[in-house]
Design a protein around this motif. Structure first.
Motif, PDB file in Angstrom:
ATOM      1  N   PRO A 162      -1.425  15.472  -5.321  1.00 27.79           N
ATOM      2  CA  PRO A 162      -2.080  14.919  -4.132  1.00 27.79           C
ATOM      3  C   PRO A 162      -1.264  13.770  -3.538  1.00 27.79           C
ATOM      4  CG  PRO A 162      -3.564  14.922  -6.048  1.00 27.79           C
ATOM      5  CD  PRO A 162      -2.180  15.205  -6.550  1.00 27.79           C
ATOM      6  N   TYR A 163      -1.196  13.732  -2.224  1.00 24.08           N
ATOM      7  CA  TYR A 163      -0.577  12.571  -1.574  1.00 24.08           C
ATOM      8  C   TYR A 163      -1.606  11.942  -0.638  1.00 24.08           C
ATOM      9  CZ  TYR A 163       0.280  15.682   2.459  1.00 24.08           C
ATOM     10  OH  TYR A 163       0.144  16.555   3.503  1.00 24.08           O
ATOM     11  N   VAL A 164      -1.413  10.645  -0.373  1.00 23.88           N
ATOM     12  CA  VAL A 164      -2.428   9.875   0.354  1.00 23.88           C
ATOM     13  C   VAL A 164      -1.842   9.266   1.624  1.00 23.88           C
ATOM     14  CG1 VAL A 164      -3.629   9.337  -1.802  1.00 23.88           C
ATOM     15  CG2 VAL A 164      -1.977   7.687  -0.859  1.00 23.88           C
ATOM     16  N   ALA A 165      -2.743   8.848   2.507  1.00 20.31           N
ATOM     17  CA  ALA A 165      -2.330   8.179   3.740  1.00 20.31           C
ATOM     18  C   ALA A 165      -1.709   6.833   3.402  1.00 20.31           C
ATOM     19  CB  ALA A 165      -3.541   7.983   4.655  1.00 20.31           C
ATOM     20  N   ILE A 166      -0.571   6.516   4.029  1.00 19.19           N
ATOM     21  CA  ILE A 166       0.071   5.226   3.793  1.00 19.19           C
ATOM     22  C   ILE A 166      -0.618   4.131   4.592  1.00 19.19           C
ATOM     23  CG2 ILE A 166       2.317   6.188   3.151  1.00 19.19           C
ATOM     24  CD1 ILE A 166       3.273   5.515   6.032  1.00 19.19           C
ATOM     25  N   HIS A 167      -1.412   4.525   5.605  1.00 19.31           N
ATOM     26  CA  HIS A 167      -2.041   3.528   6.469  1.00 19.31           C
ATOM     27  C   HIS A 167      -3.231   4.169   7.187  1.00 19.31           C
ATOM     28  CE1 HIS A 167      -2.169  -0.254   8.537  1.00 19.31           C
ATOM     29  NE2 HIS A 167      -1.974   0.261   9.730  1.00 19.31           N
ATOM     30  N   ASP A 168      -4.161   3.335   7.629  1.00 21.36           N
ATOM     31  CA  ASP A 168      -5.328   3.823   8.369  1.00 21.36           C
ATOM     32  C   ASP A 168      -4.899   4.495   9.674  1.00 21.36           C
ATOM     33  OD1 ASP A 168      -6.367   2.141   6.478  1.00 21.36           O
ATOM     34  OD2 ASP A 168      -7.474   0.875   7.871  1.00 21.36           O
ATOM     35  N   GLY A 169      -5.687   5.459  10.115  1.00 17.86           N
ATOM     36  CA  GLY A 169      -5.400   6.053  11.417  1.00 17.86           C
ATOM     37  C   GLY A 169      -6.237   7.283  11.685  1.00 17.86           C
TER      38      GLY A 169
END
Ligand SMILES: [Zn+2]
Length: 235
Positions: free
Chosen positions: A129-136
């Motif tokens: 799994p990979y995740v968002a580096i920042h909100d958006g």
């Protein structure tokens, strides 16, 4: 962990160490908690039995405690105000994260095979799994030519993060995401040479080198990589 690594650069040369808890701070917190509990217990014990006390005394006590709560609230908001001064608005602190916790930094931004490689390649097993580096906002979640299954997240400042070659996607277009939210699974779709996450950052539609871009935001994507690479190399 990031701070520990960057403040002690010699640490990551050898085998990566298991982070040790900051014992002295932990001890201080525990002590404070016990002292705090002691004060509360003492206060309750020192308080005379309500039945034997003139009601006006109790009212005074109540008023005093309300006053001290007010004072605490005032101090708190004053502290917040001083923290916020110098900023344009009282916004939440920005969070930037690594998209993966373990990976091999395979291919940096720059010329590769005679053309510009517009992102960084983070090699990890298929299905990681990979995740968002920042909100958006998710502006793309689907097949995107050579990028294969791709997620594009547009951040509040208009910049975009592109996550390519996924084996599966966990979000839909139009969805709001927070830094750390799972976006998809690492894969090998599109023009890809093996299972990896291709991470690309666009500012005003133009690709940027993610390494300095993220460094400016407190995320050292290469330092993390070296730590893991050396761990593998030493074992
Ligand atoms: Zn790539």
């Amino acid at each position: 962990m990031r701070q520990r690594l960057s403040s002690e650069p010699d640490r990551y040369r050898g085998r990566r160490r298991v982070p040790t808890p900051p014992r002295s701070r932990y001890a201080a917190v525990v002590t404070t908690a016990f002292v705090g509990a002691g004060v509360v217990a003492l206060g309750a014990g020192a308080m005379p039995d309500a039945k034997s006390v003139n009601p006006s005394v109790l009212d005074e006590l109540k008023a005093a405690s309300t006053l001290s709560q007010d004072a605490a609230a005032r101090a708190d908001s004053a502290e917040r105000a001083s923290r916020d001064s110098g900023r344009e608005e009282a916004a939440e602190p920005e969070v930037w994260l690594l998209p993966l916790q373990g990976y091999d930094f395979k291919s940096p931004y720059g010329m590769r095979w005679g053309k510009l490689h517009t992102g960084v390649d983070l090699v990890a097993p298929e299905g990681t799994p990979y995740v968002a580096i920042h909100d958006g906002t998710v502006t793309k979640a689907g097949w995107w030519g050579g990028y294969g299954y791709t997620v594009i997240v547009q951040h509040a400042d208009g910049s975009e993060a592109i996550y390519g070659h996924s084996s599966a996607l966990s979000v839909q277009e139009g969805q709001q995401v927070k830094a750390g939210d799972q976006l998809g699974l690492v894969g090998n779709t599109g023009h890809s040479y093996g299972s990896h996450l291709h991470l690309e950052i666009h500012v005003k539609g133009e690709p940027q080198d993610p390494v300095p871009y993220l460094q400016d935001r407190g995320v050292d994507i290469q330092l993390q990589v070296e730590a893991i690479y050396n761990e593998v190399a030493a074992s």
